[in-house]
Design a protein around this motif. Structure first.
Motif, PDB file in Angstrom:
ATOM      1  N   VAL A  37       0.870  -1.172   0.000  1.00 49.55           N
ATOM      2  CA  VAL A  37       0.000   0.000   0.000  1.00 49.55           C
ATOM      3  C   VAL A  37       0.907   1.221   0.000  1.00 49.55           C
ATOM      4  O   VAL A  37       1.822   1.316   0.822  1.00 49.55           O
ATOM      5  CB  VAL A  37      -0.906   0.025   1.253  1.00 49.55           C
ATOM      6  N   ARG A  38       0.636   2.171  -0.925  1.00 47.82           N
ATOM      7  CA  ARG A  38       1.467   3.376  -0.998  1.00 47.82           C
ATOM      8  C   ARG A  38       0.623   4.624  -1.219  1.00 47.82           C
ATOM      9  O   ARG A  38      -0.392   4.577  -1.908  1.00 47.82           O
ATOM     10  CB  ARG A  38       2.448   3.278  -2.170  1.00 47.82           C
ATOM     11  N   ASP A  39       1.102   5.721  -0.646  1.00 46.32           N
ATOM     12  CA  ASP A  39       0.605   7.063  -0.953  1.00 46.32           C
ATOM     13  C   ASP A  39      -0.893   7.235  -0.700  1.00 46.32           C
ATOM     14  O   ASP A  39      -1.697   7.391  -1.621  1.00 46.32           O
ATOM     15  CB  ASP A  39       0.945   7.442  -2.401  1.00 46.32           C
ATOM     16  N   VAL A  40      -1.262   7.222   0.579  1.00 42.81           N
ATOM     17  CA  VAL A  40      -2.648   7.396   0.995  1.00 42.81           C
ATOM     18  C   VAL A  40      -2.754   8.679   1.810  1.00 42.81           C
ATOM     19  O   VAL A  40      -1.979   8.896   2.743  1.00 42.81           O
ATOM     20  CB  VAL A  40      -3.127   6.189   1.831  1.00 42.81           C
ATOM     21  N   ASP A  52      -7.096  -9.847  11.966  1.00 42.25           N
ATOM     22  CA  ASP A  52      -6.779 -11.246  11.691  1.00 42.25           C
ATOM     23  C   ASP A  52      -5.294 -11.418  11.391  1.00 42.25           C
ATOM     24  O   ASP A  52      -4.490 -11.132  12.257  1.00 42.25           O
ATOM     25  CB  ASP A  52      -7.668 -11.783  10.571  1.00 42.25           C
ATOM     26  N   THR A  53      -4.880 -11.860  10.210  1.00 43.45           N
ATOM     27  CA  THR A  53      -3.470 -12.117   9.937  1.00 43.45           C
ATOM     28  C   THR A  53      -2.962 -11.261   8.777  1.00 43.45           C
ATOM     29  O   THR A  53      -3.723 -10.875   7.896  1.00 43.45           O
ATOM     30  CB  THR A  53      -3.219 -13.601   9.570  1.00 43.45           C
ATOM     31  N   LEU A  54      -1.660 -10.985   8.809  1.00 42.81           N
ATOM     32  CA  LEU A  54      -1.036 -10.245   7.717  1.00 42.81           C
ATOM     33  C   LEU A  54       0.448 -10.583   7.716  1.00 42.81           C
ATOM     34  O   LEU A  54       1.104 -10.537   8.756  1.00 42.81           O
ATOM     35  CB  LEU A  54      -1.223  -8.738   7.908  1.00 42.81           C
ATOM     36  N   SER A  55       0.977 -10.929   6.536  1.00 40.45           N
ATOM     37  CA  SER A  55       2.401 -11.229   6.447  1.00 40.45           C
ATOM     38  C   SER A  55       2.979 -10.698   5.144  1.00 40.45           C
ATOM     39  O   SER A  55       2.262 -10.518   4.156  1.00 40.45           O
ATOM     40  CB  SER A  55       2.646 -12.741   6.568  1.00 40.45           C
ATOM     41  N   ASP A  56       4.283 -10.439   5.204  1.00 32.68           N
ATOM     42  CA  ASP A  56       5.052  -9.988   4.038  1.00 32.68           C
ATOM     43  C   ASP A  56       4.380  -8.792   3.366  1.00 32.68           C
ATOM     44  O   ASP A  56       4.073  -8.814   2.177  1.00 32.68           O
ATOM     45  CB  ASP A  56       5.237 -11.142   3.035  1.00 32.68           C
ATOM     46  N   CYS A  57       4.186  -7.742   4.140  1.00 33.13           N
ATOM     47  CA  CYS A  57       3.422  -6.571   3.693  1.00 33.13           C
ATOM     48  C   CYS A  57       4.261  -5.304   3.840  1.00 33.13           C
ATOM     49  O   CYS A  57       5.030  -5.167   4.780  1.00 33.13           O
ATOM     50  CB  CYS A  57       2.165  -6.470   4.543  1.00 33.13           C
ATOM     51  N   VAL A  58       4.079  -4.373   2.905  1.00 33.95           N
ATOM     52  CA  VAL A  58       4.734  -3.071   2.959  1.00 33.95           C
ATOM     53  C   VAL A  58       3.661  -1.991   2.874  1.00 33.95           C
ATOM     54  O   VAL A  58       2.836  -1.995   1.954  1.00 33.95           O
ATOM     55  CB  VAL A  58       5.738  -2.899   1.796  1.00 33.95           C
ATOM     56  N   ILE A  59       3.697  -1.066   3.825  1.00 36.03           N
ATOM     57  CA  ILE A  59       2.780   0.082   3.824  1.00 36.03           C
ATOM     58  C   ILE A  59       3.642   1.324   3.894  1.00 36.03           C
ATOM     59  O   ILE A  59       4.408   1.497   4.850  1.00 36.03           O
ATOM     60  CB  ILE A  59       1.796   0.009   5.011  1.00 36.03           C
ATOM     61  N   GLU A  60       3.539   2.197   2.874  1.00 31.97           N
ATOM     62  CA  GLU A  60       4.405   3.369   2.777  1.00 31.97           C
ATOM     63  C   GLU A  60       3.598   4.644   2.518  1.00 31.97           C
ATOM     64  O   GLU A  60       2.668   4.636   1.713  1.00 31.97           O
ATOM     65  CB  GLU A  60       5.391   3.215   1.608  1.00 31.97           C
ATOM     66  N   ASN A  61       4.005   5.678   3.211  1.00 30.21           N
ATOM     67  CA  ASN A  61       3.496   7.025   2.977  1.00 30.21           C
ATOM     68  C   ASN A  61       1.983   7.147   3.185  1.00 30.21           C
ATOM     69  O   ASN A  61       1.234   7.431   2.258  1.00 30.21           O
ATOM     70  CB  ASN A  61       3.887   7.528   1.585  1.00 30.21           C
ATOM     71  N   VAL A  62       1.565   6.953   4.423  1.00 28.14           N
ATOM     72  CA  VAL A  62       0.179   7.210   4.817  1.00 28.14           C
ATOM     73  C   VAL A  62       0.176   8.546   5.538  1.00 28.14           C
ATOM     74  O   VAL A  62       0.916   8.736   6.502  1.00 28.14           O
ATOM     75  CB  VAL A  62      -0.375   6.101   5.727  1.00 28.14           C
ATOM     76  N   GLN A  63      -0.648   9.472   5.057  1.00 29.01           N
ATOM     77  CA  GLN A  63      -0.700  10.811   5.646  1.00 29.01           C
ATOM     78  C   GLN A  63      -2.095  11.072   6.190  1.00 29.01           C
ATOM     79  O   GLN A  63      -3.081  10.971   5.465  1.00 29.01           O
ATOM     80  CB  GLN A  63      -0.310  11.855   4.612  1.00 29.01           C
ATOM     81  N   GLU A 125       5.839 -10.797  14.663  1.00 27.61           N
ATOM     82  CA  GLU A 125       7.190 -11.288  14.419  1.00 27.61           C
ATOM     83  C   GLU A 125       7.760 -10.449  13.276  1.00 27.61           C
ATOM     84  O   GLU A 125       7.187 -10.398  12.185  1.00 27.61           O
ATOM     85  CB  GLU A 125       7.133 -12.765  14.004  1.00 27.61           C
ATOM     86  N   ASN A 126       8.839  -9.743  13.555  1.00 30.89           N
ATOM     87  CA  ASN A 126       9.488  -8.879  12.573  1.00 30.89           C
ATOM     88  C   ASN A 126       8.568  -7.753  12.095  1.00 30.89           C
ATOM     89  O   ASN A 126       8.309  -7.600  10.906  1.00 30.89           O
ATOM     90  CB  ASN A 126      10.019  -9.686  11.380  1.00 30.89           C
ATOM     91  N   LEU A 127       8.089  -6.963  13.042  1.00 21.95           N
ATOM     92  CA  LEU A 127       7.286  -5.775  12.750  1.00 21.95           C
ATOM     93  C   LEU A 127       8.211  -4.566  12.783  1.00 21.95           C
ATOM     94  O   LEU A 127       8.853  -4.305  13.796  1.00 21.95           O
ATOM     95  CB  LEU A 127       6.161  -5.613  13.777  1.00 21.95           C
ATOM     96  N   ASN A 128       8.300  -3.840  11.662  1.00 25.25           N
ATOM     97  CA  ASN A 128       9.194  -2.697  11.514  1.00 25.25           C
ATOM     98  C   ASN A 128       8.370  -1.456  11.210  1.00 25.25           C
ATOM     99  O   ASN A 128       7.617  -1.447  10.222  1.00 25.25           O
ATOM    100  CB  ASN A 128      10.169  -2.934  10.357  1.00 25.25           C
ATOM    101  N   ILE A 129       8.535  -0.414  12.034  1.00 28.18           N
ATOM    102  CA  ILE A 129       7.812   0.837  11.817  1.00 28.18           C
ATOM    103  C   ILE A 129       8.829   1.976  11.861  1.00 28.18           C
ATOM    104  O   ILE A 129       9.487   2.193  12.879  1.00 28.18           O
ATOM    105  CB  ILE A 129       6.707   1.048  12.869  1.00 28.18           C
ATOM    106  N   THR A 130       8.970   2.698  10.738  1.00 26.40           N
ATOM    107  CA  THR A 130       9.971   3.757  10.617  1.00 26.40           C
ATOM    108  C   THR A 130       9.345   5.050  10.093  1.00 26.40           C
ATOM    109  O   THR A 130       8.316   5.032   9.428  1.00 26.40           O
ATOM    110  CB  THR A 130      11.106   3.328   9.673  1.00 26.40           C
ATOM    111  N   ASN A 131      10.015   6.158  10.427  1.00 27.79           N
ATOM    112  CA  ASN A 131       9.640   7.486   9.923  1.00 27.79           C
ATOM    113  C   ASN A 131       8.184   7.836  10.225  1.00 27.79           C
ATOM    114  O   ASN A 131       7.333   7.899   9.345  1.00 27.79           O
ATOM    115  CB  ASN A 131       9.928   7.592   8.424  1.00 27.79           C
TER     116      ASN A 131
END
Length: 173
Positions: A37-40, A52-63, A125-131
């Motif tokens: 998911v990008r640019d929201v 529920d469940t979520l794996s191998d996901c990228v979420i970028e630039n939510v404003q 497991e391996n949750l990364n939140i940056t910026n």
């Protein structure tokens, strides 16, 4: 427009998964995966709602813009290899007091405090939140009842009264 003259809001701009009563069974880790998911840009109640469940996901630039409540609500989640980068509240985004006490029974959502990220009965497991730039009027950047581990980098707290975490363990990268 609501009867009080306020603009109505959707529950979430991004919604992935469900934990409603009509389900035959809850998902298994790996069944909901590989989502980007990008640019929201949103003024919804939640910028992001994950259940529920979520794996191998990228979420970028939510404003998040004016009148926002919780940035991301994780509800009964099992998370694996999830990366969230650039989750930003605009300077005029102040938590709305009418969000506190909000309860929505169908999705099993209840807001007791306004947090940038809220984790309700989650594991990770391996949750990364940056910026991240948190919103004004938030209680916690990482709130809720889940004792999960979050790898973080560049977290900016916009309100001097906002605490970093409630039950999560935050590890600076």
């Amino acid at each position: 427009i609501t009867p009080h003259g306020q603009r109505g809001r959707a529950l979430a701009a991004i919604r992935i998964g469900d934990i409603c009563d009509y389900q035959y069974r809850l998902g298994k880790i790996g069944e909901t995966r590989n989502i980007t998911v990008r640019d929201v840009l949103t003024h919804s109640r939640f910028g992001l709602y994950i259940a529920d469940t979520l794996s191998d996901c990228v979420i970028e630039n939510v404003q998040m813009t004016e009148g926002n409540g919780v940035g991301a609500y994780f509800n009964g989640c099992t998370l694996r290899n999830v990366y969230i980068d650039k989750f930003l509240f605009s300077p005029d985004a102040v938590a709305r007091e009418d969000d506190i006490g909000y309860e929505e029974k169908f999705h099993r959502v209840k807001i007791d405090a306004i947090n940038t990220f809220h984790f309700n009965n989650c594991t990770a497991e391996n949750l990364n939140i940056t910026n991240v730039i948190s919103g004004k009027g938030h209680t916690y950047v990482f709130g809720g009842n889940s004792p999960i581990e979050i790898k973080t980098q560049n977290i900016v707290v916009a309100d001097e009264n906002t605490k970093l975490c409630e039950s999560a363990r935050v590890i600076e990268k």
